[in-house]
Design a protein around this motif. Sequence first.
Motif, PDB file in Angstrom:
ATOM      1  N   ALA A  55      -5.198 -13.298   2.752  1.00  0.00           N
ATOM      2  CA  ALA A  55      -3.933 -12.633   2.425  1.00  0.00           C
ATOM      3  C   ALA A  55      -3.971 -12.123   0.984  1.00  0.00           C
ATOM      4  O   ALA A  55      -3.508 -11.010   0.691  1.00  0.00           O
ATOM      5  N   VAL A  56      -4.556 -12.924   0.083  1.00  0.00           N
ATOM      6  CA  VAL A  56      -4.670 -12.494  -1.313  1.00  0.00           C
ATOM      7  C   VAL A  56      -5.587 -11.274  -1.412  1.00  0.00           C
ATOM      8  O   VAL A  56      -5.268 -10.294  -2.107  1.00  0.00           O
ATOM      9  N   GLU A  57      -6.717 -11.314  -0.700  1.00  0.00           N
ATOM     10  CA  GLU A  57      -7.633 -10.162  -0.711  1.00  0.00           C
ATOM     11  C   GLU A  57      -6.897  -8.899  -0.246  1.00  0.00           C
ATOM     12  O   GLU A  57      -7.039  -7.824  -0.838  1.00  0.00           O
ATOM     13  N   ALA A  58      -6.113  -9.028   0.809  1.00  0.00           N
ATOM     14  CA  ALA A  58      -5.399  -7.867   1.351  1.00  0.00           C
ATOM     15  C   ALA A  58      -4.391  -7.346   0.331  1.00  0.00           C
ATOM     16  O   ALA A  58      -4.268  -6.133   0.124  1.00  0.00           O
ATOM     17  N   ALA A  59      -3.682  -8.254  -0.318  1.00  0.00           N
ATOM     18  CA  ALA A  59      -2.637  -7.839  -1.262  1.00  0.00           C
ATOM     19  C   ALA A  59      -3.230  -7.092  -2.453  1.00  0.00           C
ATOM     20  O   ALA A  59      -2.729  -6.028  -2.845  1.00  0.00           O
ATOM     21  N   ILE A  60      -4.335  -7.608  -3.005  1.00  0.00           N
ATOM     22  CA  ILE A  60      -4.893  -6.928  -4.185  1.00  0.00           C
ATOM     23  C   ILE A  60      -5.593  -5.630  -3.778  1.00  0.00           C
ATOM     24  O   ILE A  60      -5.593  -4.662  -4.527  1.00  0.00           O
ATOM     25  N   LYS A  61      -6.167  -5.621  -2.584  1.00  0.00           N
ATOM     26  CA  LYS A  61      -6.801  -4.383  -2.108  1.00  0.00           C
ATOM     27  C   LYS A  61      -5.727  -3.293  -1.944  1.00  0.00           C
ATOM     28  O   LYS A  61      -5.920  -2.149  -2.357  1.00  0.00           O
ATOM     29  N   LEU A  62      -4.594  -3.680  -1.370  1.00  0.00           N
ATOM     30  CA  LEU A  62      -3.513  -2.712  -1.172  1.00  0.00           C
ATOM     31  C   LEU A  62      -2.982  -2.233  -2.527  1.00  0.00           C
ATOM     32  O   LEU A  62      -2.754  -1.026  -2.716  1.00  0.00           O
ATOM     33  N   ALA A  63      -2.801  -3.162  -3.467  1.00  0.00           N
ATOM     34  CA  ALA A  63      -2.286  -2.770  -4.794  1.00  0.00           C
ATOM     35  C   ALA A  63      -3.247  -1.779  -5.453  1.00  0.00           C
ATOM     36  O   ALA A  63      -2.818  -0.793  -6.063  1.00  0.00           O
ATOM     37  N   VAL A 104       0.914 -11.019   4.497  1.00  0.00           N
ATOM     38  CA  VAL A 104       1.357 -10.388   3.256  1.00  0.00           C
ATOM     39  C   VAL A 104       2.686  -9.734   3.568  1.00  0.00           C
ATOM     40  O   VAL A 104       2.803  -8.991   4.554  1.00  0.00           O
ATOM     41  N   LEU A 105       3.686 -10.027   2.744  1.00  0.00           N
ATOM     42  CA  LEU A 105       4.941  -9.288   2.831  1.00  0.00           C
ATOM     43  C   LEU A 105       4.838  -8.154   1.831  1.00  0.00           C
ATOM     44  O   LEU A 105       4.479  -8.393   0.672  1.00  0.00           O
ATOM     45  N   LEU A 106       5.126  -6.937   2.254  1.00  0.00           N
ATOM     46  CA  LEU A 106       4.993  -5.817   1.335  1.00  0.00           C
ATOM     47  C   LEU A 106       6.171  -4.872   1.466  1.00  0.00           C
ATOM     48  O   LEU A 106       6.704  -4.664   2.559  1.00  0.00           O
ATOM     49  N   LYS A 107       6.589  -4.337   0.325  1.00  0.00           N
ATOM     50  CA  LYS A 107       7.672  -3.362   0.373  1.00  0.00           C
ATOM     51  C   LYS A 107       7.177  -2.136   1.141  1.00  0.00           C
ATOM     52  O   LYS A 107       6.049  -1.691   0.932  1.00  0.00           O
ATOM     53  N   PRO A 108       8.031  -1.597   2.024  1.00  0.00           N
ATOM     54  CA  PRO A 108       7.595  -0.506   2.899  1.00  0.00           C
ATOM     55  C   PRO A 108       6.962   0.665   2.141  1.00  0.00           C
ATOM     56  O   PRO A 108       6.001   1.258   2.630  1.00  0.00           O
ATOM     57  N   GLU A 109       7.464   0.958   0.917  1.00  0.00           N
ATOM     58  CA  GLU A 109       6.928   2.122   0.203  1.00  0.00           C
ATOM     59  C   GLU A 109       5.483   1.914  -0.261  1.00  0.00           C
ATOM     60  O   GLU A 109       4.796   2.860  -0.617  1.00  0.00           O
ATOM     61  N   HIS A 110       5.020   0.674  -0.262  1.00  0.00           N
ATOM     62  CA  HIS A 110       3.630   0.414  -0.673  1.00  0.00           C
ATOM     63  C   HIS A 110       2.661   0.435   0.503  1.00  0.00           C
ATOM     64  O   HIS A 110       1.459   0.238   0.316  1.00  0.00           O
ATOM     65  N   ASP A 111       3.173   0.661   1.699  1.00  0.00           N
ATOM     66  CA  ASP A 111       2.340   0.485   2.891  1.00  0.00           C
ATOM     67  C   ASP A 111       1.441   1.701   3.128  1.00  0.00           C
ATOM     68  O   ASP A 111       1.663   2.493   4.041  1.00  0.00           O
ATOM     69  N   VAL A 112       0.414   1.817   2.279  1.00  0.00           N
ATOM     70  CA  VAL A 112      -0.473   2.998   2.361  1.00  0.00           C
ATOM     71  C   VAL A 112      -1.711   2.726   3.217  1.00  0.00           C
ATOM     72  O   VAL A 112      -2.631   3.533   3.249  1.00  0.00           O
ATOM     73  N   TRP A 113      -1.736   1.599   3.911  1.00  0.00           N
ATOM     74  CA  TRP A 113      -2.896   1.292   4.761  1.00  0.00           C
ATOM     75  C   TRP A 113      -3.105   2.368   5.812  1.00  0.00           C
ATOM     76  O   TRP A 113      -2.141   2.881   6.382  1.00  0.00           O
ATOM     77  N   LYS A 114      -4.362   2.659   6.086  1.00  0.00           N
ATOM     78  CA  LYS A 114      -4.687   3.441   7.280  1.00  0.00           C
ATOM     79  C   LYS A 114      -4.915   2.442   8.412  1.00  0.00           C
ATOM     80  O   LYS A 114      -5.310   1.304   8.155  1.00  0.00           O
ATOM     81  N   PRO A 115      -4.652   2.863   9.658  1.00  0.00           N
ATOM     82  CA  PRO A 115      -4.757   1.903  10.768  1.00  0.00           C
ATOM     83  C   PRO A 115      -6.097   1.146  10.769  1.00  0.00           C
ATOM     84  O   PRO A 115      -7.160   1.755  10.691  1.00  0.00           O
ATOM     85  N   GLY A 116      -6.019  -0.166  10.833  1.00  0.00           N
ATOM     86  CA  GLY A 116      -7.214  -1.012  10.939  1.00  0.00           C
ATOM     87  C   GLY A 116      -8.055  -1.101   9.682  1.00  0.00           C
ATOM     88  O   GLY A 116      -9.173  -1.620   9.711  1.00  0.00           O
ATOM     89  N   GLN A 117      -7.522  -0.613   8.543  1.00  0.00           N
ATOM     90  CA  GLN A 117      -8.350  -0.515   7.339  1.00  0.00           C
ATOM     91  C   GLN A 117      -8.688  -1.889   6.743  1.00  0.00           C
ATOM     92  O   GLN A 117      -9.733  -2.053   6.138  1.00  0.00           O
ATOM     93  N   HIS A 118      -7.823  -2.837   6.903  1.00  0.00           N
ATOM     94  CA  HIS A 118      -8.162  -4.219   6.532  1.00  0.00           C
ATOM     95  C   HIS A 118      -8.033  -4.993   7.843  1.00  0.00           C
ATOM     96  O   HIS A 118      -6.922  -5.189   8.330  1.00  0.00           O
ATOM     97  N   ASN A 119      -9.165  -5.401   8.428  1.00  0.00           N
ATOM     98  CA  ASN A 119      -9.017  -6.016   9.752  1.00  0.00           C
ATOM     99  C   ASN A 119      -9.505  -7.454   9.746  1.00  0.00           C
ATOM    100  O   ASN A 119      -9.522  -8.110   8.701  1.00  0.00           O
ATOM    101  N   GLY A 120      -9.897  -7.954  10.882  1.00  0.00           N
ATOM    102  CA  GLY A 120     -10.240  -9.366  11.023  1.00  0.00           C
ATOM    103  C   GLY A 120      -9.996  -9.766  12.461  1.00  0.00           C
ATOM    104  O   GLY A 120      -8.985  -9.369  13.041  1.00  0.00           O
ATOM    105  N   THR A 121     -10.928 -10.535  13.022  1.00  0.00           N
ATOM    106  CA  THR A 121     -10.836 -10.909  14.437  1.00  0.00           C
ATOM    107  C   THR A 121      -9.630 -11.800  14.711  1.00  0.00           C
ATOM    108  O   THR A 121      -9.003 -11.710  15.755  1.00  0.00           O
ATOM    109  N   PHE A 122      -9.326 -12.655  13.742  1.00  0.00           N
ATOM    110  CA  PHE A 122      -8.262 -13.646  13.963  1.00  0.00           C
ATOM    111  C   PHE A 122      -6.998 -13.300  13.189  1.00  0.00           C
ATOM    112  O   PHE A 122      -6.418 -14.129  12.495  1.00  0.00           O
TER     113      PHE A 122
END
Length: 430
Positions: A112-120, A276-294
């Motif tokens: 979750a931390v990896e995802a948050a800093i990657k998104l930031a 990760v809880l994120l403010k909607p305006e920060h949600d710049v992910w492309k589909p599946g860009q940070h993934n994981g089997t579980f």
Amino acid sequence: MRTFERLESEVRGYIRSFPTIFTKAQNAVLTDEGGNQYIDFLAGAGSLNYGHNNPVLKQSIIDYLASDGIVHGLDMATSAKERFLRTFEERILKPRKLQYKLQFTGPTGTNAVEAAIKLARNATGRQNIISFTNGFHGVTLGALALTGNRKFREAAGVPLTHVHRAPYSGYFGMDVDTIAMLDKLIADPSSGVDHPAAVIVECVQGEGGLNVAGLNWLKKLEQLCRRYEIMMIVDDIQAGCGRTGSFFSFEPAGINPDMVTLSKSLSGFGLPLSIVLLKPEHDVWKPGQHNGTFRGNNMAFATATTALNHYWGDGRFQASIEKKAQTVTQYLNKLVKNYPDAEMTRRGRGMMQGLAFKDPALADHVTSIAFQNGLIIETSGGRDEVVKLLAPLTIEPEKLLAGLDIIEQAVAETVSQAKGNSFTKKEVEA
Ligand SMILES: *Cc1c(COP(=O)(O)O)cnc(C)c1O
């Protein structure tokens, strides 16, 4: 224990502090193969806020399995996930007037931390992240770079980069304004601190020794983030889910972080689940860009939904946590006063409090005596100098007192042995 010594890697950790084979557990009590019982003040390092095998949560998972509910579904839509999303919105976000989208990451907190800093970093186009002295955010490379602890950092094998370490609340004592220091470093274009994408902060440092961020300090950190358009990430993996009293540890500060990481006690049952809880305006992910089997564990959705409905539908659970926290505060204050030779101070907030010893060897000794007397409790802090109490929030009041009594006995014994110098000070691992 020979099987473990022969077959399990040297990396094993807690098993060394509590060398017995556990078989069963109920709420705050663990039982081992010999039938010995231990009160659990470790609670899965904060993953078992609702206790071991909580009967209400256990029933929900039994029912879910009995109905052939989806156990593994990658990140596909399932009815269990839908129920969790709606319940989280209803029980947690709406009453607190918070607007977040949820990202389901791999099952560990560090993911979750990896995802948050990657998104930031992606959202701002900047690389630098501010993290704080003694912070702990996980041990995968990105999160490890944010983590202060030397033992973990030494194992990285590569340089840990793109992070600037700033002094935490009170790091130089209460008279030094560490927010003003950080402000100057960011305001000065030639300070050498690159404009950061985000700051990441624990409101109470779990592994770092129960250092508490002042509520006003957190507010000023938020204002600083707004002023310089830096994202504020609160890592609530350990301090969240009621551990400090309120569901989120930042609630009493009245702040509104850009992102929040949650894991440990989120499933309620000790099952892996991270978001990760994120403010909607920060949600710049492309589909599946940070993934994981579980991503998103459906059994954990079932128990998490039940935990939110059962414990967070009204204010009763929070009130009970606050009452138990008062018991702990009073008891620890009494120990600090009654055992001046132990040179202790009380640390922490809510149901994450502890005793910081001037001499780390004493803290270590207290936890081993406590174990001999039937209490599971660990140390934390940069020098392992803090005996950290993480009892389940659901612990029976008499069990809480019984555990505190074992601590008192261990402190008393440690002080008298230290006076007689009957134990030699252990080399302190950094
Ligand atoms: C435990 C913890 C993590 C890491 O979670 P893992 O599941 O061990 O990867 C990150 N941040 C904080 C504050 C934690 O307490």
